[in-house]
Enzyme design. Structure first.
Site, PDB file in Angstrom:
ATOM      1  N   THR A 119       0.831  -1.198   0.000  1.00 50.00           N
ATOM      2  CA  THR A 119       0.000   0.000   0.000  1.00 50.00           C
ATOM      3  C   THR A 119       0.869   1.252   0.000  1.00 50.00           C
ATOM      4  O   THR A 119       1.984   1.250   0.546  1.00 50.00           O
ATOM      5  CB  THR A 119      -0.918   0.040   1.238  1.00 50.00           C
ATOM      6  OG1 THR A 119      -1.595   1.303   1.290  1.00 50.00           O
ATOM      7  CG2 THR A 119      -0.117  -0.127   2.525  1.00 50.00           C
ATOM      8  N   TYR A 143      -1.845   0.306  10.126  1.00 49.78           N
ATOM      9  CA  TYR A 143      -2.063  -0.332   8.824  1.00 49.78           C
ATOM     10  C   TYR A 143      -0.839  -0.147   7.928  1.00 49.78           C
ATOM     11  O   TYR A 143      -0.246  -1.122   7.437  1.00 49.78           O
ATOM     12  CB  TYR A 143      -3.309   0.246   8.152  1.00 49.78           C
ATOM     13  CG  TYR A 143      -3.448  -0.166   6.702  1.00 49.78           C
ATOM     14  CD1 TYR A 143      -3.514  -1.517   6.346  1.00 49.78           C
ATOM     15  CD2 TYR A 143      -3.484   0.783   5.687  1.00 49.78           C
ATOM     16  CE1 TYR A 143      -3.614  -1.899   5.018  1.00 49.78           C
ATOM     17  CE2 TYR A 143      -3.592   0.408   4.357  1.00 49.78           C
ATOM     18  CZ  TYR A 143      -3.662  -0.934   4.022  1.00 49.78           C
ATOM     19  OH  TYR A 143      -3.758  -1.312   2.713  1.00 49.78           O
TER      20      TYR A 143
END
Length: 329
Positions: A119, A143
């Site tokens: 990501t 995250y």
């Protein structure tokens, strides 16, 4: 000759299911591995299903022994930024510890080609620049930090166990399979395009714009979007990159341009021919003004050509799927 198998973790999820379809079309047998915490059994339709959790090493060993995959494509992850801030432990266990299990099971089984869906959240708050593979990584939540840690693990195992890997970093994925077989469905839904389509179809009262005073042409945040089919094409190209004997590589996937929240809403209205009920709210903490990434390396080295990553095409495909209704496991 039997088809070669690829283990697809999160194969019942949005991106994983699209990848399974693309693998099947490319001549592989995609073996979906999913615990269905966020995935959907209905989306597993292009190859065998192995239900299980990445925290269960014995189950992973069993699956590797049964299918003898030539590669792993790793999509399974917890991915809600807000939740990762409230409950970081869940992300370190569910993403990092679970992936360590997967990597150790893969290397023990001699499955040494690993494609990882990372990501651009690993970059943290780097507002207003076009991110690329050499941009400094500075994640600001669990995250992004968990995905960065997995990237580091892959590097370490490439040294200790000769694990070959490609890593893909990207922001927002949108659209759906143009055939209408599979699409995007999250509970709860947090992604802008499906939320806008929910508002159009009456499944929610309105879409809320969080912040209208950003320093952008229309005052709303700008984000990069990639069509899910373009995204999985890149992942398949990354798999072939490894199978051809190339070295470990990181690739960013984006248009380098991005669209504002208002642009997405206006495009959805044009595509569907329906008005979008809109509410305006305050900024959310942590929202950057503009986040986009480039894809020069992917285009040059993988020959990646994201032809479907046009805003109207992404919305049109998503709308076709959206009208079918949600999955029902």
């Amino acid at each position: 000759m039997a088809e070669e198998t690829v283990l697809v973790t999160g194969g019942g999820g949005y991106i994983g299911s699209h990848c399974c379809k693309a693998l099947r079309r490319a001549g592989y047998t995609p073996v979906a591995f999913d615990n269905f915490v966020t995935g959907w059994r209905e989306a597993v339709r292009f190859g065998p299903l192995e239900e299980g959790d990445l925290s269960d090493r014995a189950r992973l060993d069993e699956v590797f022994a049964r299918w003898k995959p030539v590669a792993v494509m790793h999509f399974a992850a917890l991915s809600q930024v807000g939740e990762s801030i409230r409950d970081p432990g869940r992300y370190w266990r569910g993403n990092v510890s679970a992936t360590l299990n997967l990597i150790e099971a893969a290397t023990a089984a001699g499955c040494l080609d690993f494609v990882f869906s990372s990501t651009c959240a690993t970059y943290g708050e780097q507002d207003g620049v076009v991110l690329d593979e050499d941009t400094m990584q500075a994640p600001i939540n669990a995250y992004g930090a968990s995905k960065r840690a997995i990237e580091d693990m892959l590097r370490d195992f490439s040294i200790s166990a000769c694990l070959r890997h490609t890593i893909f970093r990207y922001f927002n994925v949108a659209g759906a399979d143009p055939d209408g077989e599979i699409g995007e469905c999250h509970v709860p839904e947090t992604h802008l395009i499906p939320l806008v389509l929910d508002a159009i179809s009456g499944r929610r009262d309105a879409i809320t714009i969080f912040g209208t005073d950003y320093k952008t042409p229309d005052g709303t945040c700008i984000r990069d979007y990639v069509h899910v089919c373009d995204l999985v094409d890149a992942h398949l190209a990354g798999l072939e990159w490894l199978r051809q004997g190339n070295s470990n590589r990181v690739f960013c996937l984006g248009t380098g341009q991005g669209f504002s929240v208002r642009e997405v809403i206006e495009a959805a209205s044009r595509v569907t021919g329906q008005p979008v009920p809109v509410l305006e709210g305050a900024r959310r903490e942590g929202d950057a003004t503009q986040l986009v990434c480039g894809s020069t390396r992917a285009r040059t080295e993988l020959g990646w050509d994201p032809q479907r990553s046009v805003l109207e095409d992404m919305i049109s495909d998503a709308w076709r799927w959206h009208q079918r209704g949600a999955y029902k496991n």
